[in-house]
Write an enzyme that holds these catalytic residues in place. Sequence first.
Site, PDB file in Angstrom:
ATOM      1  CB  VAL A   1      -1.235   0.247   0.883  1.00  0.00           C
ATOM      2  CG1 VAL A   1      -1.628   1.075   1.133  1.00  0.00           C
ATOM      3  CG2 VAL A   1      -2.707  -1.094   1.432  1.00  0.00           C
ATOM      4  CB  CYS A   2       2.378   2.898   2.896  1.00  0.00           C
ATOM      5  SG  CYS A   2       0.264   3.065   3.713  1.00  0.00           S
ATOM      6  CB  SER A   3       5.742   1.970  -0.773  1.00  0.00           C
ATOM      7  OG  SER A   3       5.560   0.746  -0.477  1.00  0.00           O
ATOM      8  CG  ASP A   4       0.439   1.456  -5.336  1.00  0.00           C
ATOM      9  OD1 ASP A   4       1.679   0.209  -5.643  1.00  0.00           O
ATOM     10  OD2 ASP A   4       0.318   2.327  -5.604  1.00  0.00           O
TER      11      ASP A   4
END
Lengths: 171, 154
Positions: free
Chosen positions: B44-47
């Site tokens: 998710v957050c580094s997508d």
Amino acid sequence: MSLKPAVSNTDHAQGNLNADLVIVEYGDYQCPYCGAAYPVLKELMGQFGNQIKFVFRNFPLSEMHQYARSSALAAEAANLQGKFWEMHDAIYENQHYLNESLLLKLAEKLNLDIHQFEKDLENSELAKKVDSDFESGIISGVNGTPSFYVNGKKFDGGAEDLFQLLSTNEE
Amino acid sequence: MILQKNEVAPDFTLFATPDQKITLSEFKGKNIILAFYPADWSPVCSDQMALYNEMLKFFKNYNAEIFGISVDSKWCHLAFSQSRNLHFPLLADFESKGEIARKYGVYNEEEGECKRALFVINRDGIIEWSYLSPTAINPGADGILEALETLNTK
């Protein structure tokens, strides 16, 4: 990749403000990875805080995290009453319960002037500050949260790796 | 090899939604960012796509549109887009699989996926900047903005 613009007095900083070692975090208050990094960074500052100037810049992924931006604004609003880090910490410590009413509750707990706090949440200067933090992250090559910079250079690692770095320095 | 600056960007027509196709050449007059990526549903957050999703207003300032491209199907893209609340098109390089990625020199034969690569294409359909990223690393957006900035000052 390097940090643009460099750390200045418009940034939120803690630790030893004159330290040679400057760590910048780009963070999102609702990002679970930032939430996981928080206690590690807390410990890092507890142990090595006299050697580190630690800066936090906003990088809210607002489309993915519903409360990321309002949280960033809440911390900036608390800053106007001198309690940026208190609010920053309180949000991460309660990340699982994050929503708008929680932000108000935290403000009350921190004894902020609530009327002023609520007014400041709408302050366009604060919105600009959050946007300019975000933009500085983009041009500095932030590719996810949290992203760290050590003395102006992108650090390819997480909070645990920062801890490792400091512990090795110590030896 | 990945297509380089000053080469003509190969035209394509790909599904952007289950019933709508996008043709690159119809966007002449606009700057185009093509972001090839290996697969939907990365962490998710580094997508990478989620990051670009936050940047659409910056791209707009440069008269630029962004398209993500992977070999995932249009239905997979639809679900991924909805789950991430994406506001830009994801193109399906699905039939023939990876055909467009091959033309741009960014197909990973071994994995059967696109490599992670970025192209900034100018208003005339010429590649202004290209970048092949290590697959595991989200390249961020600083390179894209720099390329757009160069275009702007021309």
